[in-house]
Design an enzyme around this catalytic site. Structure first.
Site, PDB file in Angstrom:
ATOM      1  N   ARG A  52      19.904 -13.785 -53.050  1.00  0.00           N
ATOM      2  CA  ARG A  52      18.813 -13.363 -52.162  1.00  0.00           C
ATOM      3  C   ARG A  52      19.150 -13.664 -50.701  1.00  0.00           C
ATOM      4  O   ARG A  52      19.721 -14.708 -50.388  1.00  0.00           O
ATOM      5  CB  ARG A  52      17.508 -14.106 -52.525  1.00  0.00           C
TER       6      ARG A  52
ATOM      7  N   LYS B 137       2.179 -14.109 -59.287  1.00  0.00           N
ATOM      8  CA  LYS B 137       2.172 -12.781 -58.661  1.00  0.00           C
ATOM      9  C   LYS B 137       1.613 -11.711 -59.599  1.00  0.00           C
ATOM     10  O   LYS B 137       1.788 -10.523 -59.367  1.00  0.00           O
ATOM     11  CB  LYS B 137       3.595 -12.415 -58.231  1.00  0.00           C
TER      12      LYS B 137
ATOM     13  N   PRO C  71       5.462  -7.634 -52.596  1.00  0.00           N
ATOM     14  CA  PRO C  71       4.235  -8.436 -52.570  1.00  0.00           C
ATOM     15  C   PRO C  71       4.486  -9.820 -53.180  1.00  0.00           C
ATOM     16  O   PRO C  71       4.998  -9.922 -54.282  1.00  0.00           O
ATOM     17  CB  PRO C  71       3.264  -7.633 -53.448  1.00  0.00           C
ATOM     18  N   GLU C  72       4.166 -10.853 -52.432  1.00  0.00           N
ATOM     19  CA  GLU C  72       4.273 -12.222 -52.944  1.00  0.00           C
ATOM     20  C   GLU C  72       2.862 -12.738 -53.213  1.00  0.00           C
ATOM     21  O   GLU C  72       1.899 -11.984 -53.109  1.00  0.00           O
ATOM     22  CB  GLU C  72       5.040 -13.092 -51.944  1.00  0.00           C
TER      23      GLU C  72
END
Ligand SMILES: [Zn+2]
Length: 290
Positions: free
Chosen positions: A280, A69, A2-3
């Site tokens: 990433r 977040k 979830p961002e």
């Protein structure tokens, strides 16, 4: 994972059902209890389970806000105030239902970990398939220092000036711009998906060291981050992995993605390149992003 847009949607989904309600009981899953006993601090961090209950039960949920977040719940009981600070980790989510069994997604129904019983008959349920999420219960936000280090909200007036000022820091100067915008001290809430998408929107190669960008390019990157985050919020977030809304609905942002986990560029038809930057996965178009 979830961002910012996904967390914003979780918040919007639960707020109408829980704000103004009193917490009358708190239940933990066996994984949470076993984790505490073995010193692993599963989900409930920095406080014993007994104290977590003591500082939740009887309290009324006054407000729920999102900061980057994180979800912040303001609790009040007489003159006592507490704050729940929650991060959804890789696959956490809050749901509101009469019973855990009413959660429509089987994985979230099965992997509930914390249940807040509210006095309106509803339950606020924290579920987390991978258990990387967390919930803290602190007297004041300053008790959890990490939250104070985060850059201003990207939609706030001071966010762009803050971001631009970060380019003078030595540690960011040789850093690829993709890695820099993932730093929450630089821009709040821009995770991997939205960082890839923003750099495509800005037409900038994610490997570019930040000090090689012109002022105009730096500004363009910021505007693109804001643009893709807003698009994410409007479309209810992405549902690429197992993220779903508080009401079980799925977002549609995945249909708007131009480079993240895409095969070909919708603008020029080139193959999308995948590289690792700062640990990433990064997806970009070598032709459109120079
Ligand atoms: Zn292209």
């Amino acid at each position: 994972m979830p961002e910012l847009p996904e967390v914003e949607h979780v918040k919007r989904g639960i707020v109408p059902h829980i704000v103004g309600q009193q917490i009358i009981d708190v239940t933990f899953s066996s994984k949470v209890k076993d984790g505490k006993e073995s010193g692993k601090e599963t989900i409930i961090k920095g406080i014993t389970l007994d104290d977590f209950k003591k500082y939740s039960i009887g309290y009324t949920i006054e407000d729920v806000t999102r900061r980057s977040k994180y979800l912040l719940f303001t609790l009040k009981h007489g003159s006592s105030r507490r704050n729940l600070i929650s991060h959804l980790g890789m696959a956490g989510g809050f749901f509101v239902a009469r019973e855990v069994d009413d959660i429509v997604i089987p994985n979230y129904r099965k992997h509930w970990h914390v249940v807040f019983q509210l006095n309106n008959g509803l339950k606020l349920i924290y579920s987390d398939i991978r258990r990387f999420g967390e919930i803290r219960n602190v007297a004041q936000l300053a008790d959890y220092a990490s939250i104070l280090e985060i850059a201003p909200e990207p939609f706030s007036e001071e966010a762009e000036a803050h971001y631009l000022s970060q380019f003078t820091h030595k540690k960011y100067q040789k850093m690829p711009i993709k890695q820099m915008i993932l730093e929450h001290r630089v821009i709040a809430g821009c995770g991997n998906i939205y960082a890839c998408e923003a750099l495509f929107d800005a037409g900038i190669n994610p490997h570019t060291p930040s000090n090689e960008l012109t002022m105009a390019q730096r500004q363009k990157v910021f505007q693109s981050v804001v643009k893709v985050l807003e698009m994410g919020i409007q479309s209810g977030g992405t549902s690429i992995s197992d993220y779903v809304h508080a009401d079980g609905q799925r977002g549609t942002m995945q249909n708007n993605l131009k480079v993240y986990k895409q095969k070909t560029c919708s603008v020029c038809g080139s193959d999308i390149t995948t590289a690792i930057i700062g640990g990433r996965n990064t997806h970009y178009c070598e032709h459109c992003q120079q």
